[in-house]
Design a protein around this motif. Structure first.
Motif, mmCIF file in Angstrom:
data_model
loop_
_atom_site.group_PDB
_atom_site.id
_atom_site.type_symbol
_atom_site.label_atom_id
_atom_site.label_comp_id
_atom_site.label_asym_id
_atom_site.label_seq_id
_atom_site.Cartn_x
_atom_site.Cartn_y
_atom_site.Cartn_z
ATOM 1 N N LYS A 48 -10.774 -45.909 12.840
ATOM 2 C CA LYS A 48 -11.276 -47.005 13.670
ATOM 3 C C LYS A 48 -12.728 -47.369 13.387
ATOM 4 N N LEU A 49 -13.606 -46.385 13.336
ATOM 5 C CA LEU A 49 -15.027 -46.679 13.127
ATOM 6 C C LEU A 49 -15.278 -47.295 11.749
ATOM 7 N N VAL A 50 -14.570 -46.825 10.747
ATOM 8 C CA VAL A 50 -14.708 -47.382 9.403
ATOM 9 C C VAL A 50 -14.233 -48.831 9.391
ATOM 10 N N VAL A 51 -13.109 -49.087 10.050
ATOM 11 C CA VAL A 51 -12.566 -50.448 10.109
ATOM 12 C C VAL A 51 -13.543 -51.382 10.818
ATOM 13 N N PHE A 52 -14.138 -50.941 11.926
ATOM 14 C CA PHE A 52 -15.107 -51.778 12.628
ATOM 15 C C PHE A 52 -16.324 -52.072 11.746
ATOM 16 N N GLY A 53 -16.813 -51.057 11.064
ATOM 17 C CA GLY A 53 -17.948 -51.256 10.157
ATOM 18 C C GLY A 53 -17.614 -52.217 9.027
ATOM 19 N N CYS A 54 -16.419 -52.092 8.503
ATOM 20 C CA CYS A 54 -15.999 -52.964 7.402
ATOM 21 C C CYS A 54 -15.764 -54.396 7.872
ATOM 22 N N CYS A 55 -15.361 -54.564 9.104
ATOM 23 C CA CYS A 55 -15.232 -55.917 9.666
ATOM 24 C C CYS A 55 -16.593 -56.592 9.700
ATOM 25 N N ALA A 56 -17.625 -55.829 9.991
ATOM 26 C CA ALA A 56 -18.983 -56.374 9.979
ATOM 27 C C ALA A 56 -19.366 -56.807 8.564
ATOM 28 N N LEU A 57 -19.000 -56.008 7.565
ATOM 29 C CA LEU A 57 -19.300 -56.379 6.182
ATOM 30 C C LEU A 57 -18.528 -57.624 5.755
ATOM 31 N N THR A 58 -17.355 -57.820 6.314
ATOM 32 C CA THR A 58 -16.597 -59.031 6.030
ATOM 33 C C THR A 58 -17.347 -60.252 6.556
ATOM 34 N N GLY A 59 -18.011 -60.105 7.678
ATOM 35 C CA GLY A 59 -18.835 -61.188 8.201
ATOM 36 C C GLY A 59 -19.985 -61.536 7.272
ATOM 37 N N VAL A 60 -20.572 -60.523 6.653
ATOM 38 C CA VAL A 60 -21.639 -60.745 5.674
ATOM 39 C C VAL A 60 -21.091 -61.541 4.489
ATOM 40 N N MET A 61 -19.889 -61.180 4.034
ATOM 41 C CA MET A 61 -19.281 -61.873 2.904
ATOM 42 C C MET A 61 -18.997 -63.331 3.251
ATOM 43 N N TYR A 62 -18.440 -63.595 4.423
ATOM 44 C CA TYR A 62 -18.142 -64.973 4.807
ATOM 45 C C TYR A 62 -19.411 -65.809 4.895
ATOM 46 N N ALA A 63 -20.459 -65.259 5.463
ATOM 47 C CA ALA A 63 -21.722 -65.994 5.535
ATOM 48 C C ALA A 63 -22.256 -66.259 4.135
ATOM 49 N N THR A 64 -22.047 -65.320 3.241
ATOM 50 C CA THR A 64 -22.522 -65.469 1.866
ATOM 51 C C THR A 64 -21.761 -66.563 1.133
ATOM 52 N N ILE A 65 -20.434 -66.517 1.174
ATOM 53 C CA ILE A 65 -19.661 -67.479 0.381
ATOM 54 C C ILE A 65 -19.620 -68.874 0.996
ATOM 55 N N TYR A 66 -19.965 -68.988 2.269
ATOM 56 C CA TYR A 66 -19.988 -70.305 2.882
ATOM 57 C C TYR A 66 -21.399 -70.874 2.999
ATOM 58 N N SER A 67 -22.392 -70.216 2.413
ATOM 59 C CA SER A 67 -23.738 -70.778 2.455
ATOM 60 C C SER A 67 -24.375 -70.875 1.073
ATOM 61 N N VAL A 100 -19.291 -85.356 -3.923
ATOM 62 C CA VAL A 100 -18.174 -84.924 -4.776
ATOM 63 C C VAL A 100 -18.279 -83.427 -5.051
ATOM 64 N N ASP A 101 -19.483 -82.971 -5.384
ATOM 65 C CA ASP A 101 -19.664 -81.544 -5.668
ATOM 66 C C ASP A 101 -19.405 -80.684 -4.433
ATOM 67 N N VAL A 102 -19.884 -81.134 -3.281
ATOM 68 C CA VAL A 102 -19.663 -80.382 -2.043
ATOM 69 C C VAL A 102 -18.182 -80.346 -1.701
ATOM 70 N N SER A 103 -17.501 -81.469 -1.858
ATOM 71 C CA SER A 103 -16.065 -81.488 -1.544
ATOM 72 C C SER A 103 -15.264 -80.638 -2.526
ATOM 73 N N MET A 104 -15.685 -80.617 -3.802
ATOM 74 C CA MET A 104 -14.995 -79.745 -4.768
ATOM 75 C C MET A 104 -15.180 -78.273 -4.407
ATOM 76 N N MET A 105 -16.381 -77.912 -3.983
ATOM 77 C CA MET A 105 -16.637 -76.524 -3.587
ATOM 78 C C MET A 105 -15.796 -76.165 -2.367
ATOM 79 N N SER A 106 -15.743 -77.029 -1.402
ATOM 80 C CA SER A 106 -14.924 -76.782 -0.208
ATOM 81 C C SER A 106 -13.456 -76.668 -0.568
ATOM 82 N N SER A 107 -13.000 -77.533 -1.453
ATOM 83 C CA SER A 107 -11.601 -77.499 -1.880
ATOM 84 C C SER A 107 -11.271 -76.205 -2.608
ATOM 85 N N MET A 108 -12.187 -75.720 -3.426
ATOM 86 C CA MET A 108 -11.942 -74.472 -4.159
ATOM 87 C C MET A 108 -11.831 -73.289 -3.208
#
Length: 156
Positions: A48-67, A100-108
């Protein structure tokens, strides 16, 4: 999901400062590698604790790939440079649309999620366990981090 969203929101506030301090490449690659290590840890130690910690790291990844990719597109357009030749940034002579570039990135990003969604069920059936998702995620995130090393950052 709440922990992932919370971490993503908090990290998004600080990501620009991290880019100023460390540069876009280390922040981008670091965010991807954090998710890679988190998924690997979750697959190897499903507690459980590892999963919770890893969920936090997933949030870091989402913020990274969407910014950061969108920040890079805006940086390319502000400099009107999209390629590098012999260590020099080459200014584009052809007009290029920012939208166009922003929409292509969103589409990818959406296309990648669609492909994963279509394929993951067959992979789980073949392996017989959902734990394979964490290992596949870790492997693909490692590939993404390696690919991110080849991106043109133009001093960002």
């Amino acid at each position: 999901m709440a922990l992932c969203s919370t971490t993503s929101s908090i990290y998004s506030v600080f990501i620009e400062g991290l880019i100023v301090r460390f540069g876009a490449r280390p922040v981008y690659v670091g965010g991807l590698l954090a998710h890679c290590c988190g998924m690997l840890a979750m697959g190897l130690m499903p507690h459980k604790l590892v999963v919770f910690g890893c969920c936090a790291l997933t949030g870091v990844m989402y913020a990274t790939i969407y910014s950061i990719p969108f920040l890079l597109i805006s940086h390319y357009h502000s400099k009107n440079c999209f390629t590098e030749v012999d260590g020099q940034y080459v200014e584009s002579i052809e007009p290029r649309g920012f939208g166009v570039d922003v929409s292509m990135m969103s589409s990818m990003l959406c296309l990648a999620q669609l492909i994963v969604s279509l394929a993951i069920g067959a992979v789980i059936d073949a392996v017989g366990s959902t734990i394979i998702i964490t290992f596949i995620s870790s492997a693909f995130m490692l590939c993404a981090a390696c690919s991110a090393m080849a991106i043109l950052y133009m001093g960002l």
